[in-house]
Design a protein around this motif. Structure first.
Motif, PDB file in Angstrom:
ATOM      1  N   ILE A 277     -12.731  16.594   5.343  1.00 56.98           N
ATOM      2  CA  ILE A 277     -12.469  15.487   4.397  1.00 56.98           C
ATOM      3  C   ILE A 277     -11.505  14.494   5.063  1.00 56.98           C
ATOM      4  CG2 ILE A 277     -11.505  14.854   2.151  1.00 56.98           C
ATOM      5  CD1 ILE A 277     -12.274  17.594   1.088  1.00 56.98           C
ATOM      6  N   PRO A 278     -11.908  13.211   5.164  1.00 53.89           N
ATOM      7  CA  PRO A 278     -10.989  12.229   5.772  1.00 53.89           C
ATOM      8  C   PRO A 278      -9.799  11.970   4.839  1.00 53.89           C
ATOM      9  CG  PRO A 278     -12.957  11.126   4.927  1.00 53.89           C
ATOM     10  CD  PRO A 278     -13.173  12.606   4.736  1.00 53.89           C
ATOM     11  N   ILE A 279      -8.610  12.003   5.401  1.00 55.80           N
ATOM     12  CA  ILE A 279      -7.401  11.794   4.605  1.00 55.80           C
ATOM     13  C   ILE A 279      -6.845  10.394   4.894  1.00 55.80           C
ATOM     14  CG2 ILE A 279      -5.018  12.581   4.209  1.00 55.80           C
ATOM     15  CD1 ILE A 279      -7.116  14.541   3.127  1.00 55.80           C
ATOM     16  N   GLU A 280      -6.783   9.592   3.858  1.00 52.73           N
ATOM     17  CA  GLU A 280      -6.283   8.219   4.007  1.00 52.73           C
ATOM     18  C   GLU A 280      -4.796   8.237   4.359  1.00 52.73           C
ATOM     19  OE1 GLU A 280      -6.576   5.955   0.373  1.00 52.73           O
ATOM     20  OE2 GLU A 280      -5.875   4.105   1.303  1.00 52.73           O
ATOM     21  N   GLU A 281      -4.455   7.450   5.389  1.00 52.85           N
ATOM     22  CA  GLU A 281      -3.031   7.212   5.685  1.00 52.85           C
ATOM     23  C   GLU A 281      -2.757   5.748   5.417  1.00 52.85           C
ATOM     24  OE1 GLU A 281      -1.592   8.654   9.491  1.00 52.85           O
ATOM     25  OE2 GLU A 281      -2.807  10.460   9.261  1.00 52.85           O
ATOM     26  N   ARG A 282      -1.678   5.473   4.721  1.00 49.43           N
ATOM     27  CA  ARG A 282      -1.355   4.089   4.396  1.00 49.43           C
ATOM     28  C   ARG A 282      -0.080   3.673   5.137  1.00 49.43           C
ATOM     29  NH1 ARG A 282      -4.422   2.018  -0.040  1.00 49.43           N
ATOM     30  NH2 ARG A 282      -2.750   0.534  -0.496  1.00 49.43           N
ATOM     31  N   SER A 283       0.305   2.423   4.917  1.00 49.14           N
ATOM     32  CA  SER A 283       1.356   1.846   5.760  1.00 49.14           C
ATOM     33  C   SER A 283       2.711   2.518   5.564  1.00 49.14           C
ATOM     34  CB  SER A 283       1.485   0.356   5.448  1.00 49.14           C
ATOM     35  OG  SER A 283       2.094   0.213   4.185  1.00 49.14           O
ATOM     36  N   ALA A 284       3.533   2.450   6.617  1.00 45.53           N
ATOM     37  CA  ALA A 284       4.893   3.012   6.574  1.00 45.53           C
ATOM     38  C   ALA A 284       5.725   2.323   5.489  1.00 45.53           C
ATOM     39  CB  ALA A 284       5.558   2.839   7.935  1.00 45.53           C
ATOM     40  N   GLU A 285       5.443   1.047   5.247  1.00 42.41           N
ATOM     41  CA  GLU A 285       6.255   0.282   4.271  1.00 42.41           C
ATOM     42  C   GLU A 285       6.191   0.899   2.874  1.00 42.41           C
ATOM     43  OE1 GLU A 285       4.128  -1.357   6.453  1.00 42.41           O
ATOM     44  OE2 GLU A 285       5.869  -1.769   7.729  1.00 42.41           O
ATOM     45  N   GLU A 286       5.111   1.636   2.576  1.00 42.45           N
ATOM     46  CA  GLU A 286       5.040   2.258   1.246  1.00 42.45           C
ATOM     47  C   GLU A 286       6.176   3.277   1.064  1.00 42.45           C
ATOM     48  OE1 GLU A 286       1.126   3.812   0.484  1.00 42.45           O
ATOM     49  OE2 GLU A 286       0.261   1.818   0.282  1.00 42.45           O
ATOM     50  N   LEU A 287       6.692   3.793   2.198  1.00 41.46           N
ATOM     51  CA  LEU A 287       7.801   4.752   2.130  1.00 41.46           C
ATOM     52  C   LEU A 287       9.148   4.110   2.456  1.00 41.46           C
ATOM     53  CD1 LEU A 287       6.142   7.848   3.861  1.00 41.46           C
ATOM     54  CD2 LEU A 287       6.415   7.415   1.426  1.00 41.46           C
ATOM     55  N   THR A 288       9.133   3.159   3.380  1.00 41.04           N
ATOM     56  CA  THR A 288      10.426   2.595   3.831  1.00 41.04           C
ATOM     57  C   THR A 288      10.906   1.460   2.933  1.00 41.04           C
ATOM     58  OG1 THR A 288       9.298   1.055   5.307  1.00 41.04           O
ATOM     59  CG2 THR A 288       9.932   3.199   6.237  1.00 41.04           C
ATOM     60  N   GLU A 289      10.007   0.984   2.037  1.00 40.74           N
ATOM     61  CA  GLU A 289      10.393  -0.095   1.118  1.00 40.74           C
ATOM     62  C   GLU A 289      10.031   0.316  -0.296  1.00 40.74           C
ATOM     63  OE1 GLU A 289       8.326  -3.640   2.268  1.00 40.74           O
ATOM     64  OE2 GLU A 289       9.258  -3.669   4.263  1.00 40.74           O
ATOM     65  N   PHE A 290      10.656  -0.312  -1.270  1.00 39.49           N
ATOM     66  CA  PHE A 290      10.241  -0.144  -2.663  1.00 39.49           C
ATOM     67  C   PHE A 290      10.129  -1.524  -3.293  1.00 39.49           C
ATOM     68  CE2 PHE A 290      10.880   0.559  -7.223  1.00 39.49           C
ATOM     69  CZ  PHE A 290       9.827   1.431  -7.432  1.00 39.49           C
TER      70      PHE A 290
END
Ligand code: MRU
Length: 338
Positions: A277-290
């Motif tokens: 199953i391909p696992i989507e990875e999203r941008s680092a900014e979703e964690l480093t910014e709010f």
């Protein structure tokens, strides 16, 4: 962006004949605002940008997106299908919905017939959720205390919801004593969306930090953890929102049962097991910014997978509109879906 239409119920996806109106879920619960998509690229952008999310909902939106494309240009089918299919990789409902329209298209259907099929996918999803609600609620004891993760409600589907649909139905039957819903970092689908849906209906729920779930299971009785799915492999391994696997491990450790609720369109028998199953990875900014505000040191790197795979051996029941698979195995999945 337009102002909110006059509606009473939550209507996250509305087909208006010449455009698709989507409730912008990024702004909930503080603002109810709608986006009108007039072509497939706009629908794909709304899916990738998380204005519409949840596996069944993005399948429904993608189907309407394809209808918009072929209404404008008969030759646009392939390109629109490609752009829509690429908008999010893990939820197989998206490809499943597009494949339903492709099947008709290859048999010579026109745009009007595709529109009928897209509406059918939308309506069927609600009917399936109502069925799964009954099947899942039947597994719960009286005075059930449950944990749910992410948002799997009316916002994520054609209505009622999958895991949240089970909770809704069970609550209507007087079986729910307490729901705990996780925040669901980093997009906060639980804190923003599930909390909003449950509170609108007066279903007793408490918000917990994602990291509080194992502690909660240790100090209080939790009967079931109930979650949705983005893709279920042929052996029952299930991809769902990041943090689901952690909940399943904790549930097994503490004697809580673990239920996955998903329609047949979420199964992908081409994936033998969760490894494929391909696992989507999203941008680092979703964690480093709010919300655009920096929260981690400048230059911080991040690993941001947004789904994980729960092995079938940790799942007590998969509830599908066709029936319930207890302790899923490849044989039991095939027997139900055949
Ligand atoms: O990233 P999202 O919000 O689209 O993730 C949603 C989930 O993981 C849901 O649990 C799943 O799609 C089932 S929704 C009925």
């Amino acid at each position: 962006m337009t102002s909110a239409p006059e509606i009473n119920a939550v209507q996250p996806i509305a087909w208006l004949g010449d455009r698709l109106r989507l409730l912008d879920q990024r702004l909930l619960p503080l603002q109810e605002s709608y986006i009108d998509c007039r072509n497939a690229a706009e629908v794909a952008e709304a899916i990738h940008g998380m204005a519409v999310r949840g596996a069944p909902a993005i399948g429904i939106a993608a189907a309407y997106g394809l209808v918009l494309a072929v209404r404008q240009d008969r030759n646009a089918f392939e390109e629109a299908e490609r752009v829509l299919a690429a908008s999010r990789p893990t939820a197989v409902n998206l490809r499943w919905a597009l494949a339903r329209l492709r099947g008709l298209w290859q048999r010579g259907a026109d745009a009007a017939a595709l529109e009928v099929e897209a509406r059918r996918i939308h309506e069927e999803d609600l009917a399936q959720n109502l069925l799964m609600g009954e099947l899942g609620a039947a597994l719960l004891p009286q005075h059930a205390r449950v944990i749910t993760h992410c948002n799997t409600g009316a916002l994520a589907t054609g209505g009622h919801g999958t895991a949240l649909g089970v909770i809704r139905t069970a609550y209507a039957q007087g079986k729910i004593a307490q729901v705990y819903n996780t925040e669901t970092r980093p997009w906060l689908q639980g804190a923003r969306l599930t909390a909003w849906e449950l509170m609108r209906e007066g279903i007793p729920t408490k918000l917990i930090a994602d990291g509080a779930a194992a502690h909660l299971m240790r100090i209080e009785r939790i009967d079931w953890v109930i979650v949705g799915a983005d893709r279920i492999a042929a052996n029952g391994d299930t991809a769902n929102k990041i943090g689901t696997y952690m909940l399943a491990v904790a549930a097994r450790r503490h004697g809580a049962k673990f239920m996955v609720v998903a329609p047949s369109g979420t199964f992908d028998l081409d994936c033998a097991d969760g490894e494929s199953i391909p696992i989507e990875e999203r941008s680092a900014e979703e964690l480093t910014e709010f919300r655009g505000q920096q929260i981690a040191p400048s230059g911080m790197q991040a690993f941001n997978p947004v789904f994980d795979v729960t092995p079938a051996e940790l799942i007590d029941a998969i509830v599908c509109e066709r029936g319930v698979i207890e302790h899923p195995t490849a044989g039991r999945v095939t027997a139900l879906l055949r």
